[in-house]
Design an enzyme around this catalytic site. Sequence first.
Site, mmCIF file in Angstrom:
data_model
loop_
_atom_site.group_PDB
_atom_site.id
_atom_site.type_symbol
_atom_site.label_atom_id
_atom_site.label_comp_id
_atom_site.label_asym_id
_atom_site.label_seq_id
_atom_site.Cartn_x
_atom_site.Cartn_y
_atom_site.Cartn_z
ATOM 1 C CD GLU A 151 -2.449 -3.134 -7.745
ATOM 2 O OE1 GLU A 151 -1.571 -3.760 -7.103
ATOM 3 O OE2 GLU A 151 -3.403 -2.571 -7.198
ATOM 4 C CD GLU A 159 -2.684 -1.447 -0.016
ATOM 5 O OE1 GLU A 159 -2.915 -0.475 -0.773
ATOM 6 O OE2 GLU A 159 -3.068 -2.597 -0.263
#
Length: 507
Positions: A298, A269
């Site tokens: 991502e 994250e």
Amino acid sequence: MPTADDAYAELVTRAKDVALVQSCSAVLGWDQQTYMPKAGAALRGDQLALLAAIGHEKATDPRIGELLAVVETSPLVADPESVPAANARELRHAYDRATKIPKRLVEELARVTTLAQQAWVSARAKNNFPEFRPHLEQVLAFKREEAQAVGYKGHPYDALLDEYEPGATAEEIRQVFTDLSRDLVPLIRAAADSGKKPRAGVLDRELSVDRQRWFAESAAAAIGFDFGAGRLDTTAHPFCSAFGPGDCRLTTRYNPRFFNEAFFGVLHETGHGMYEQGLPADHFGTPVGAYCSLGIHESQSRLWENQVGRGRPFWQHFFPRLNQAFPGTFDGVTPDEFYFAINEVKPSYIRVESDEATYNLHIILRFELELDLVAGNLVPADLPGAWNERFTKLLGMTPRTDAEGCLQDIHWSFGGIGYFPTYTLGNLYAAQFMDAARRELGETALEESFRAGDFSPLKDWLRRNVHQQGRRFRAGELCRRATHSPLSPNPFTRYLREKLSAIYTVC
């Protein structure tokens, strides 16, 4: 009729207004997953539905179409690489998509997915798929309606995938996954056949949640996340939510007996958060101030989680600090044993806990199931059985419960159908970006900086080549410019082969 300059200025103002409404929705969505009491779900659904309707009205105002028509025929877009040209291109794409979707559908999706997320949390905790099934049926019905409204040439999935990875198609993703599987399966088999395993119990130790949080936050700050403009909280499923310049929220979940879950979840994250913090703030609200695609997003999380965070140089710096953070907990564990344990190739029921090699098999499973769900070849009632059957085929073991099977991910509850393929695209982009950074910065110099706890050279390279570019280029073009090559699975499989060869000596 306004001049081109006036039209562009008004277009930017309107785009920023839409972004502000979406930012307000993001705040409520973050609160829903972190601190909102369960009884507030229905009200939160109404709040988010109202904001979704307001945002949709603003995004589909015919005035935007008029302004785009002026800008698109003006000298402002003569250079296709200019900021105005990029903004006009992406705002046109967003406007054309949004105007095809009825306001009613936008409102209902916001309301239904809010309730579905709460139902998912409860169903997962109780291992009770029937509790979640009617919510999934509603979400799926609305997403099918969205696909029909947006339109597609091949599979209806293409219309949903385009929201996350503009221009990509199901057939292209299928081919990428086929090529990747061909290289991954022998690697996974060779690691399993080697007979080598980490010493039992290296990672399975009693770990204070408070110390885990402190250590994970320390690592996040060390690699470059600005906690003056962000924070870390606890939730059922880890995520990153950015509201705009100066406010980025990370979340994770803690397992008091397994180190990997929270630590690598936070690194993941943090990669997302650093991307958001690195976007050009002066362009907030416009495409040039937004992330390129979810595949590129991502790539940033997987790069910091795996390419850096599971690397030996990283732990040559952090292993001594691990022992300081958890006094006595890892006594008797050598750095080499720890490194092997965090990189073990071992099939896992849970996607977010899986190793780098088998992780993509989890994505292939979800992609195949989503194709069938959207096409109507699979109904939600049959999802648990279909999941278990395909999981067994791909990974050689059968989930014992739906909580570690089809209920493990939050994505379907918030309507994120088409999202999962971007995780594997992220792995491929991450490996290619790291290859390019090593060439430019020098592999030895980069590893030495990691050993010294200095991650700024890599962060700065990513900021220049990825973050600051925003959505000026589409994902494929951004990759070519940053790495001088089109996207390919080769850097990723080469990286895995080299790492696993050193660990297992047989790959």
